[in-house]
Design a protein around this motif. Structure first.
Motif, mmCIF file in Angstrom:
data_model
loop_
_atom_site.group_PDB
_atom_site.id
_atom_site.type_symbol
_atom_site.label_atom_id
_atom_site.label_comp_id
_atom_site.label_asym_id
_atom_site.label_seq_id
_atom_site.Cartn_x
_atom_site.Cartn_y
_atom_site.Cartn_z
ATOM 1 N N SER A 1 -9.855 3.541 14.864
ATOM 2 C CA SER A 1 -11.260 3.813 15.177
ATOM 3 C C SER A 1 -12.163 3.526 13.983
ATOM 4 O O SER A 1 -13.241 2.928 14.123
ATOM 5 N N ASP A 2 -11.742 3.936 12.807
ATOM 6 C CA ASP A 2 -12.536 3.716 11.591
ATOM 7 C C ASP A 2 -12.713 2.226 11.317
ATOM 8 O O ASP A 2 -13.814 1.764 10.985
ATOM 9 N N LEU A 3 -11.648 1.454 11.474
ATOM 10 C CA LEU A 3 -11.729 0.028 11.178
ATOM 11 C C LEU A 3 -12.511 -0.738 12.244
ATOM 12 O O LEU A 3 -13.127 -1.760 11.959
ATOM 13 N N GLN A 4 -12.514 -0.237 13.469
ATOM 14 C CA GLN A 4 -13.298 -0.882 14.515
ATOM 15 C C GLN A 4 -14.793 -0.873 14.185
ATOM 16 O O GLN A 4 -15.523 -1.798 14.539
ATOM 17 N N SER A 5 -15.233 0.165 13.506
ATOM 18 C CA SER A 5 -16.656 0.293 13.197
ATOM 19 C C SER A 5 -17.011 -0.184 11.788
ATOM 20 O O SER A 5 -18.175 -0.144 11.398
ATOM 21 N N ALA A 6 -16.003 -0.637 11.030
ATOM 22 C CA ALA A 6 -16.247 -1.065 9.649
ATOM 23 C C ALA A 6 -16.934 -2.437 9.622
ATOM 24 O O ALA A 6 -16.653 -3.313 10.439
ATOM 25 N N GLN A 7 -17.818 -2.609 8.677
ATOM 26 C CA GLN A 7 -18.496 -3.882 8.512
ATOM 27 C C GLN A 7 -17.531 -4.918 7.915
ATOM 28 O O GLN A 7 -16.676 -4.590 7.099
ATOM 29 N N ALA B 1 0.841 -1.194 0.000
ATOM 30 C CA ALA B 1 0.000 0.000 0.000
ATOM 31 C C ALA B 1 0.876 1.244 0.000
ATOM 32 O O ALA B 1 1.995 1.239 0.532
ATOM 33 N N GLY B 2 0.343 2.316 -0.590
ATOM 34 C CA GLY B 2 1.123 3.539 -0.709
ATOM 35 C C GLY B 2 1.229 4.338 0.573
ATOM 36 O O GLY B 2 2.219 5.031 0.800
ATOM 37 N N ASP B 3 0.196 4.257 1.421
ATOM 38 C CA ASP B 3 0.207 5.013 2.673
ATOM 39 C C ASP B 3 -0.783 4.396 3.650
ATOM 40 O O ASP B 3 -1.464 3.404 3.339
ATOM 41 N N ASP B 4 -0.874 4.980 4.834
ATOM 42 C CA ASP B 4 -1.743 4.452 5.886
ATOM 43 C C ASP B 4 -3.199 4.372 5.447
ATOM 44 O O ASP B 4 -3.895 3.385 5.723
ATOM 45 N N ASN B 5 -3.673 5.414 4.791
ATOM 46 C CA ASN B 5 -5.074 5.457 4.382
ATOM 47 C C ASN B 5 -5.393 4.372 3.358
ATOM 48 O O ASN B 5 -6.438 3.704 3.436
ATOM 49 N N PRO C 1 -2.283 4.046 13.932
ATOM 50 C CA PRO C 1 -3.174 4.439 15.020
ATOM 51 C C PRO C 1 -4.373 5.270 14.556
ATOM 52 O O PRO C 1 -5.480 5.103 15.056
ATOM 53 N N ALA C 2 -4.151 6.138 13.561
ATOM 54 C CA ALA C 2 -5.233 7.000 13.085
ATOM 55 C C ALA C 2 -6.342 6.225 12.400
ATOM 56 O O ALA C 2 -7.469 6.719 12.266
ATOM 57 N N SER C 3 -6.059 4.993 11.967
ATOM 58 C CA SER C 3 -7.056 4.195 11.247
ATOM 59 C C SER C 3 -7.835 3.254 12.158
ATOM 60 O O SER C 3 -8.813 2.634 11.728
#
Length: 521
Positions: free
Chosen positions: A265-271, A238-242, A261-263
């Motif tokens: 919270s988003d992944l915790q709520s991802a289906q 992958a090119g970057d964290d996002n 770390p910035a990702s």
């Protein structure tokens, strides 16, 4: 430790990182409600990760990237292995013993071992592989004082040492101690490692060296009959964290390693995404050039250490996935002394040390390995906090390749990166980070304290127990006052997977054990 993230077995010190498990289980094994189901064979997985493409599959290369290391241990098995807790377990060896004086180690191989071409794997192959590692050294040398490696009989290997060496099993568990066929089947190194005969769960399929994509195929002759469960594993970069997070969210990858770390919270709520967060041997760390420039002055380094509020930095830049760093030995590594006397946050004390410094610290340059949102934020916080004591910081952010050219060459004043220990034995991080006689010259800082070097040598030959623990406690006290490096935080290891993935084991050194991975329908 070694250049991977920058990298440098298993009893753990009690550490606060263990409380950071967000989902899954602390042992490093992926869990879900259906993990009690019987594993099924078949299917393919794609694993996304950051970093450089795989450039070599030689376990003993001259230089190394994280993705080389994390691929090698899928292709070449070792005598022993570190599990999800960092504990040493038998692998190709079914058992091992040591003599009373600690000088002779005897390893018994499992019966009927074979390589991926069906040929027998015997003690002769093991002896050759260990001797090759000793002779070549490579990016992660085998430092044990081995005087002889003998294939005693087809299933027995004897290793003789000149003196006791406590980290031996830990060193034999790393990817660089992977077992290859004797004499590389008569091929040159270049020819053999382009399409190697494997001792591990996977063999090499397609390998796009330019694009960073490599596909591993199931080793049908693997000694663990029935494993691996999946037919193939494809690694992509992958090119970057996002982008890394998006690849697993979109289903383009079934596993994403090294989630930022910035990702989280988003992944915790991802289906359809399972987030596994486990203790690790990671730390974000500052390294000082102690041989030249402003930080050759011990007082200047101490001033920086006391001007940085590590607790606030960890809280504000790692999104709750790390705790503040203290000593150079992470809290999850054996004999880490979290009660050591370290330089705490104090602007007044920082100013006093800065006033005592004789070097020019008016304007300094911080070399930063780019590509991490949290690390970029850390650099900005450091810049701001040092400004409060009169130090102007110029942030020089460079890509991975440039950083790992400039930093080892000593072309920096102080540097910020993420490092990870290879094993939980304290000798690993000690040898690489603070031993001036070590292979990296105290991880490119030039720090060379004779007392530290002598204690590091004593730590290697002292058996595990109170005496060895006291040695590492003393080391941590000295280094904390000299400040050749500054641990900012101890970070958890975050891995995202599809909810269809089961049986994944994440080792605290950042690698994943894939032989037990299977996919539900």
């Amino acid at each position: 430790m070694n250049i991977r993230v920058g990298r440098f077995g298993g009893i753990f010190a009690a550490g606060a990182i263990a409380a950071l498990v967000l989902t899954g289980c602390a042992s490093g094994t992926a869990a879900s409600s259906s993990d009690d189901a019987k594993p099924r064979s078949g299917g393919s997985i794609t694993i996304a990760r950051l970093g450089a493409e795989v450039t070599s599959l030689d376990p003993v290369p001259d230089t190394l990237t994280s993705n080389n290391a994390y691929t090698l241990d899928k292709v070449f098995d070792t005598l022993v292995v570190q599990n999800g807790k960092g504990e040493i377990e038998p692998r190709l060896a079914s058992a091992y013993t040591t003599s009373a004086d600690g000088l002779t180690w005897t390893f018994t191989l499992r019966k009927d071992l074979t390589f991926s071409d069906g040929s027998a794997l015997t003690s002769a192959d093991v002896a050759y592989s260990i001797q090759r590692h000793l002779d070549k050294g490579g990016a992660l040398p085998l430092s044990a004082p081995i005087t002889a490696v003998t294939a005693t009989d087809p299933q027995t290997v004897t290793i003789t040492l000149s003196q006791p060496y406590s980290p031996l099993l830990a060193e034999l568990s790393t990817f660089s101690s992977g077992i290859v066929p004797k004499d590389l089947k008569g091929e040159s190194e270049a020819a053999f490692f382009a399409a190697p005969v494997a001792s591990g769960p996977f063999t090499v399929g397609n390998w796009d060296k330019a694009g960073g994509k490599i596909t591993l195929k199931k080793n049908a002759d693997y000694w663990q009959h029935g494993k691996p469960y999946v037919d193939s594993v494809t690694y992509i970069v992958a090119g970057d964290d996002n982008q890394l997070a998006q690849l697993v969210k979109s289903g383009q990858a079934q596993i994403a390693e090294g989630i930022a770390p910035a990702s989280v919270s988003d992944l915790q709520s991802a289906q359809n995404v399972h987030l596994l967060s486990t203790p690790s041997w990671n730390q974000d760390e500052i390294f000082f050039n102690t041989t030249t420039g402003p930080f050759a002055d011990r007082s200047a380094r101490r001033a920086v250490a006391q001007a940085i509020d590590r607790a606030a930095l960890a809280k504000n830049t790692t999104f709750g996935t790390a705790t503040a760093g203290t000593t150079y030995i992470p809290s999850t590594v054996q004999y880490s002394d979290q009660k050591a006397t370290v330089l705490g946050y104090s602007i007044d004390d920082a100013k006093k040390d800065l006033a005592a410094a004789t070097s020019d610290t008016g304007k300094v340059t911080l070399l930063v390995e780019s590509g991490s949102q949290s690390r970029d934020q850390q650099a900005q916080v450091i810049q701001s906090q040092l400004g409060k004591i009169g130090i102007t910081v110029d942030i020089k952010s460079v890509d991975n390749a440039t950083f790992w050219t400039e930093f080892p060459a000593g072309n920096y004043q102080f540097a910020l990166t993420t490092v990870i220990a290879d094993t939980s034995d304290p000798d690993n991080v000690t040898t690489w980070q603070v031993d001036g006689a070590g292979p990296s010259k105290a991880f490119h800082t030039g720090y060379n304290n004779p007392q530290v070097n002598e204690l590091a040598a004593q730590g290697r030959i002292t058996p595990n127990g109170d005496a060895r623990q006291k040695i590492y406690a003393q080391l941590q006290e000295i280094v904390a006052q000299d400040v050749p490096n500054l641990s900012l935080d101890y970070t958890a290891q975050s891995t995202a997977t599809s909810t269809a993935v089961h049986g994944l084991t994440v080792v605290p050194n950042g690698t994943s054990l894939l032989d037990g991975v299977w996919l539900s329908k």
